[in-house]
Design a protein around this motif. Structure first.
Motif, PDB file in Angstrom:
ATOM      1  N   ARG A 281       0.863  -1.192   0.000  1.00 53.04           N
ATOM      2  CA  ARG A 281       0.000   0.000   0.000  1.00 53.04           C
ATOM      3  C   ARG A 281       0.897   1.240   0.000  1.00 53.04           C
ATOM      4  N   VAL A 282       1.358   1.612  -1.188  1.00 50.43           N
ATOM      5  CA  VAL A 282       2.323   2.692  -1.333  1.00 50.43           C
ATOM      6  C   VAL A 282       1.770   3.776  -2.246  1.00 50.43           C
TER       7      VAL A 282
ATOM      8  N   ASN B   6       7.894   3.363 -13.153  1.00 51.20           N
ATOM      9  CA  ASN B   6       7.683   2.219 -12.274  1.00 51.20           C
ATOM     10  C   ASN B   6       6.508   1.369 -12.749  1.00 51.20           C
ATOM     11  N   GLY B   7       5.548   1.998 -13.422  1.00 52.76           N
ATOM     12  CA  GLY B   7       4.375   1.284 -13.907  1.00 52.76           C
ATOM     13  C   GLY B   7       4.476   0.801 -15.330  1.00 52.76           C
ATOM     14  N   SER B   8       5.637   0.976 -15.976  1.00 51.89           N
ATOM     15  CA  SER B   8       5.792   0.591 -17.382  1.00 51.89           C
ATOM     16  C   SER B   8       7.213   0.123 -17.640  1.00 51.89           C
ATOM     17  N   ALA B   9       7.388  -1.168 -17.914  1.00 55.95           N
ATOM     18  CA  ALA B   9       8.714  -1.687 -18.231  1.00 55.95           C
ATOM     19  C   ALA B   9       9.265  -1.028 -19.489  1.00 55.95           C
ATOM     20  N   GLN B  10       8.380  -0.704 -20.445  1.00 57.38           N
ATOM     21  CA  GLN B  10       8.817  -0.049 -21.686  1.00 57.38           C
ATOM     22  C   GLN B  10       9.449   1.299 -21.390  1.00 57.38           C
ATOM     23  N   LEU B  11       8.732   2.129 -20.626  1.00 59.16           N
ATOM     24  CA  LEU B  11       9.261   3.454 -20.309  1.00 59.16           C
ATOM     25  C   LEU B  11      10.492   3.344 -19.422  1.00 59.16           C
TER      26      LEU B  11
ATOM     27  N   ASP C 266       3.616  -1.834  -6.369  1.00 57.81           N
ATOM     28  CA  ASP C 266       2.412  -1.336  -7.035  1.00 57.81           C
ATOM     29  C   ASP C 266       2.041   0.000  -6.397  1.00 57.81           C
ATOM     30  N   VAL C 267       2.497   1.095  -7.001  1.00 60.75           N
ATOM     31  CA  VAL C 267       2.189   2.422  -6.469  1.00 60.75           C
ATOM     32  C   VAL C 267       0.724   2.729  -6.743  1.00 60.75           C
ATOM     33  N   LYS C 268      -0.021   2.952  -5.670  1.00 58.88           N
ATOM     34  CA  LYS C 268      -1.474   3.076  -5.783  1.00 58.88           C
ATOM     35  C   LYS C 268      -1.930   4.453  -6.255  1.00 58.88           C
TER      36      LYS C 268
ATOM     37  N   VAL D  24       1.305   8.470 -22.224  1.00 59.19           N
ATOM     38  CA  VAL D  24       0.918   7.362 -23.101  1.00 59.19           C
ATOM     39  C   VAL D  24       1.825   6.149 -22.894  1.00 59.19           C
ATOM     40  N   ASP D  25       3.126   6.366 -22.824  1.00 58.55           N
ATOM     41  CA  ASP D  25       4.064   5.249 -22.697  1.00 58.55           C
ATOM     42  C   ASP D  25       4.226   4.777 -21.260  1.00 58.55           C
ATOM     43  N   GLY D  26       3.898   5.634 -20.308  1.00 55.80           N
ATOM     44  CA  GLY D  26       4.120   5.304 -18.904  1.00 55.80           C
ATOM     45  C   GLY D  26       2.930   4.647 -18.253  1.00 55.80           C
ATOM     46  N   GLY D  27       3.139   4.261 -17.005  1.00 57.34           N
ATOM     47  CA  GLY D  27       2.074   3.666 -16.210  1.00 57.34           C
ATOM     48  C   GLY D  27       1.718   4.562 -15.050  1.00 57.34           C
ATOM     49  N   VAL D  28       1.275   5.785 -15.359  1.00 60.87           N
ATOM     50  CA  VAL D  28       0.983   6.766 -14.312  1.00 60.87           C
ATOM     51  C   VAL D  28      -0.205   6.286 -13.477  1.00 60.87           C
ATOM     52  N   PRO D  29      -0.070   6.237 -12.155  1.00 65.81           N
ATOM     53  CA  PRO D  29      -1.183   5.811 -11.308  1.00 65.81           C
ATOM     54  C   PRO D  29      -2.223   6.920 -11.180  1.00 65.81           C
ATOM     55  N   PRO D  30      -3.347   6.674 -10.525  1.00 66.19           N
ATOM     56  CA  PRO D  30      -4.301   7.751 -10.244  1.00 66.19           C
ATOM     57  C   PRO D  30      -3.578   8.944  -9.627  1.00 66.19           C
TER      58      PRO D  30
END
Length: 310
Positions: free
Chosen positions: A141-142, A161-166, A178-180, A228-234
């Motif tokens: 819970r981070v 952190n949310g996208s291996a590609q980026l 898993d950054v919430k 677009v390329d990243g895994g930005v959390p809420p």
């Protein structure tokens, strides 16, 4: 290569910002019901820029006895100024809301460049993953927060952190945490261009110092490409009409909306008894009478609780 003109600009700004912070840091009132664990090395190299603090509500008991949701904070300062002590009071007040807050230093420009700072930030997440449980951190819970330039660092960090590609493109490896949620105050998201393009042109000599730096970052100075390329959390963005870089928040909010990303934004109106300027919830946190700053702190905690308690 960094010109002497750019080095002089960094040095002058550091002096001015330190002078501006001294009065409120000297008079701030720290909460007494929050325990502090100071100066933990997250990289074992003896560098004081690789230290972090942990704050926990005292009623949570001894460190490690109760696992608390985590907020990781990266201070502002244009990427070339500041330290964790600048944010200590605000972060202790966040801890009072039921969190373990990790307040981390990172190396500063022009001694290092922005990609190096991203490596430091990811190393903080790695440390939490590997060592956090021993300090009472619930690593499942981070949330991450940052203010001003620390907000840019937090945005790029969580996107990678949310996208291996980026992450690969930026020369990073995701932590596996898993950054919430991400919360940013007065984010300095634009590292180039915009209404502050002239000044940023000088700063960029420090932000991206080598051809390798430019290869990693240049394409992602476009925030839409980053989203677009990243895994930005809420993402929760906080600014005010008296914030001199409020336009950065509006731009990111527009992009997040266009890309259908979960987000929220608060824009505070002009203050009455006090100016609600840049990062006001941090610089005014130590004043018990600063009701707006304290409301923002509760709002940050509430947003994080919504995602870590799902």
């Amino acid at each position: 290569m960094i010109s002497q003109e750019a080095r002089d600009l960094f040095a002058a700004n550091v002096s001015a910002m330190a002078a501006g912070d001294t009065p409120h840091l000297a008079t701030q009132v720290l909460p007494e019901d929050v325990e502090r664990i100071k100066d933990i090395a997250y990289v074992d190299d003896g560098d004081t820029n690789h230290l972090l603090d942990i704050y926990r509500p005292a009623q949570a008991g001894a460190s490690g006895a109760a696992k608390l949701p985590v907020i990781v904070d990266f201070h502002g300062g244009g990427l070339y100024y500041g330290n964790k002590e600048n944010n200590e009071c605000r972060d202790m007040l966040l801890a009072r809301e039921g969190f373990a807050v990790v307040n981390a230093n990172y190396r500063l420009v022009p001694q290092v460049s922005f990609p190096d700072q991203l490596n430091d930030a990811m190393a903080v997440l790695d440390w939490i993953r590997d060592r956090g449980s021993a300090y009472g951190l619930d690593t499942g819970r981070v949330c991450v927060t940052g203010d001003s330039a620390g907000g840019a660092l937090a945005l790029y960090l969580t996107a990678a952190n949310g996208s291996a590609q980026l992450a690969g493109a930026l020369g990073l490896r995701p932590s596996g945490l898993d950054v919430k949620a991400l919360v940013v105050t007065s984010g300095m998201f634009r590292l180039a261009g915009g209404v502050h393009a002239t000044a940023l042109g000088y700063y960029m000599e420090g932000y991206l110092q080598t051809p390798a730096d430019h290869i990693k970052i240049d394409r992602y100075l476009d925030l839409d490409k980053l989203v677009v390329d990243g895994g930005v959390p809420p993402t929760y963005m906080i600014t005010s009409v008296e914030d001199f870089i409020a336009d950065n928040t509006y731009e990111l909010a527009r992009i997040l909306h266009a890309r259908h990303k979960d987000h929220a934004m608060s824009v505070w109106p002009k203050g009455g008894e006090r100016v609600l300027g840049h990062v006001f919830n941090i610089v005014q946190a130590g004043d018990p009478e600063a009701t707006e700053a304290h409301q923002v702190i509760r709002d940050i905690a509430g947003y994080c609780k919504h995602y870590v308690c799902k």
